[in-house]
Motif scaffolding. Structure first.
Motif, PDB file in Angstrom:
ATOM      1  N   ILE A  10     -45.272   4.484-110.400  1.00 49.14           N
ATOM      2  CA  ILE A  10     -44.951   3.116-110.387  1.00 49.14           C
ATOM      3  C   ILE A  10     -45.579   2.856-111.221  1.00 49.14           C
ATOM      4  N   LYS A  11     -45.445   1.343-112.363  1.00 54.46           N
ATOM      5  CA  LYS A  11     -46.363   1.190-113.231  1.00 54.46           C
ATOM      6  C   LYS A  11     -46.130  -0.310-113.936  1.00 54.46           C
ATOM      7  N   ALA A  12     -46.348  -1.027-113.733  1.00 54.46           N
ATOM      8  CA  ALA A  12     -46.805  -2.530-114.011  1.00 54.46           C
ATOM      9  C   ALA A  12     -47.407  -3.116-115.050  1.00 54.46           C
ATOM     10  N   THR A  13     -47.093  -3.795-115.769  1.00 51.40           N
ATOM     11  CA  THR A  13     -48.169  -4.373-116.830  1.00 51.40           C
ATOM     12  C   THR A  13     -47.805  -5.731-117.354  1.00 51.40           C
ATOM     13  N   SER A  14     -48.556  -6.915-117.092  1.00 53.53           N
ATOM     14  CA  SER A  14     -48.822  -7.876-116.860  1.00 53.53           C
ATOM     15  C   SER A  14     -49.622  -8.284-117.681  1.00 53.53           C
ATOM     16  N   ARG A  15     -48.466  -9.768-118.912  1.00 53.95           N
ATOM     17  CA  ARG A  15     -49.732 -10.134-119.752  1.00 53.95           C
ATOM     18  C   ARG A  15     -49.064 -11.421-119.987  1.00 53.95           C
ATOM     19  N   ALA A  55     -51.827 -11.219-110.609  1.00 52.55           N
ATOM     20  CA  ALA A  55     -52.765 -11.777-109.857  1.00 52.55           C
ATOM     21  C   ALA A  55     -53.932 -11.797-111.092  1.00 52.55           C
ATOM     22  N   GLU A  56     -54.084 -10.690-111.378  1.00 55.01           N
ATOM     23  CA  GLU A  56     -55.277 -10.029-112.277  1.00 55.01           C
ATOM     24  C   GLU A  56     -55.113 -10.740-113.578  1.00 55.01           C
ATOM     25  N   CYS A  57     -54.077 -11.292-114.296  1.00 56.85           N
ATOM     26  CA  CYS A  57     -53.844 -11.622-115.573  1.00 56.85           C
ATOM     27  C   CYS A  57     -54.141 -13.415-114.632  1.00 56.85           C
ATOM     28  N   ASP A  58     -53.326 -13.768-114.135  1.00 62.74           N
ATOM     29  CA  ASP A  58     -54.330 -15.483-113.592  1.00 62.74           C
ATOM     30  C   ASP A  58     -55.299 -15.720-114.172  1.00 62.74           C
ATOM     31  N   LYS A  59     -56.312 -14.474-112.644  1.00 61.34           N
ATOM     32  CA  LYS A  59     -57.256 -14.282-112.886  1.00 61.34           C
ATOM     33  C   LYS A  59     -57.942 -14.375-114.252  1.00 61.34           C
ATOM     34  N   GLN A  60     -57.754 -13.612-115.530  1.00 60.64           N
ATOM     35  CA  GLN A  60     -58.468 -13.683-116.573  1.00 60.64           C
ATOM     36  C   GLN A  60     -58.185 -14.960-117.466  1.00 60.64           C
ATOM     37  N   VAL A  61     -57.293 -16.033-117.048  1.00 66.87           N
ATOM     38  CA  VAL A  61     -56.985 -16.991-117.994  1.00 66.87           C
ATOM     39  C   VAL A  61     -57.513 -17.667-116.859  1.00 66.87           C
ATOM     40  N   GLU A  62     -57.784 -17.939-116.275  1.00 61.66           N
ATOM     41  CA  GLU A  62     -58.666 -18.988-115.345  1.00 61.66           C
ATOM     42  C   GLU A  62     -60.243 -18.610-115.629  1.00 61.66           C
ATOM     43  N   GLU A  63     -60.680 -17.406-115.863  1.00 62.51           N
ATOM     44  CA  GLU A  63     -62.389 -17.536-116.669  1.00 62.51           C
ATOM     45  C   GLU A  63     -61.940 -17.912-117.991  1.00 62.51           C
ATOM     46  N   ILE A  64     -61.028 -17.583-118.639  1.00 62.98           N
ATOM     47  CA  ILE A  64     -61.074 -17.771-120.086  1.00 62.98           C
ATOM     48  C   ILE A  64     -61.131 -20.073-120.142  1.00 62.98           C
ATOM     49  N   LEU A  65     -60.154 -20.135-119.363  1.00 65.89           N
ATOM     50  CA  LEU A  65     -60.033 -21.538-119.429  1.00 65.89           C
ATOM     51  C   LEU A  65     -61.444 -22.340-118.609  1.00 65.89           C
ATOM     52  N   LYS A  66     -61.912 -21.477-117.816  1.00 65.52           N
ATOM     53  CA  LYS A  66     -63.427 -21.596-117.522  1.00 65.52           C
ATOM     54  C   LYS A  66     -63.743 -21.809-118.496  1.00 65.52           C
TER      55      LYS A  66
END
Length: 70
Positions: A10-15, A55-66
């Motif tokens: 199974i594979k999933a991609t989030s953007r 969750a990984e995408c959310d963490k990346q967005v949080e890091e960008i915002l920070k």
């Protein structure tokens, strides 16, 4: 699921995209999992996988915002 079909991976991609000031940032995370047990509950495994990639995408967005937000 049909009896003659066996899911092996199974594979999933989030953007996600976020605008900071006048700049847009897009992040993406993808993960693939191998199914070794034919008795695994695929519905549960898909839900867990989606939670992981989102969750990984959310963490990346949080890091960008920070990093870039004033």
């Amino acid at each position: 699921m049909m009896n003659d079909v066996e899911v092996k991976t199974i594979k999933a991609t989030s953007r996600a995209s976020v605008k900071v000031g006048e700049q847009y940032y897009t992040v993406e995370y993808s993960e693939e999992r191998i199914i070794n047990n034919p008795d695994v509950d695929l519905t549960v495994e898909r839900d867990v996988l989606w939670d992981t990639v989102n969750a990984e995408c959310d963490k990346q967005v949080e890091e960008i915002l920070k990093t870039f937000k004033k």
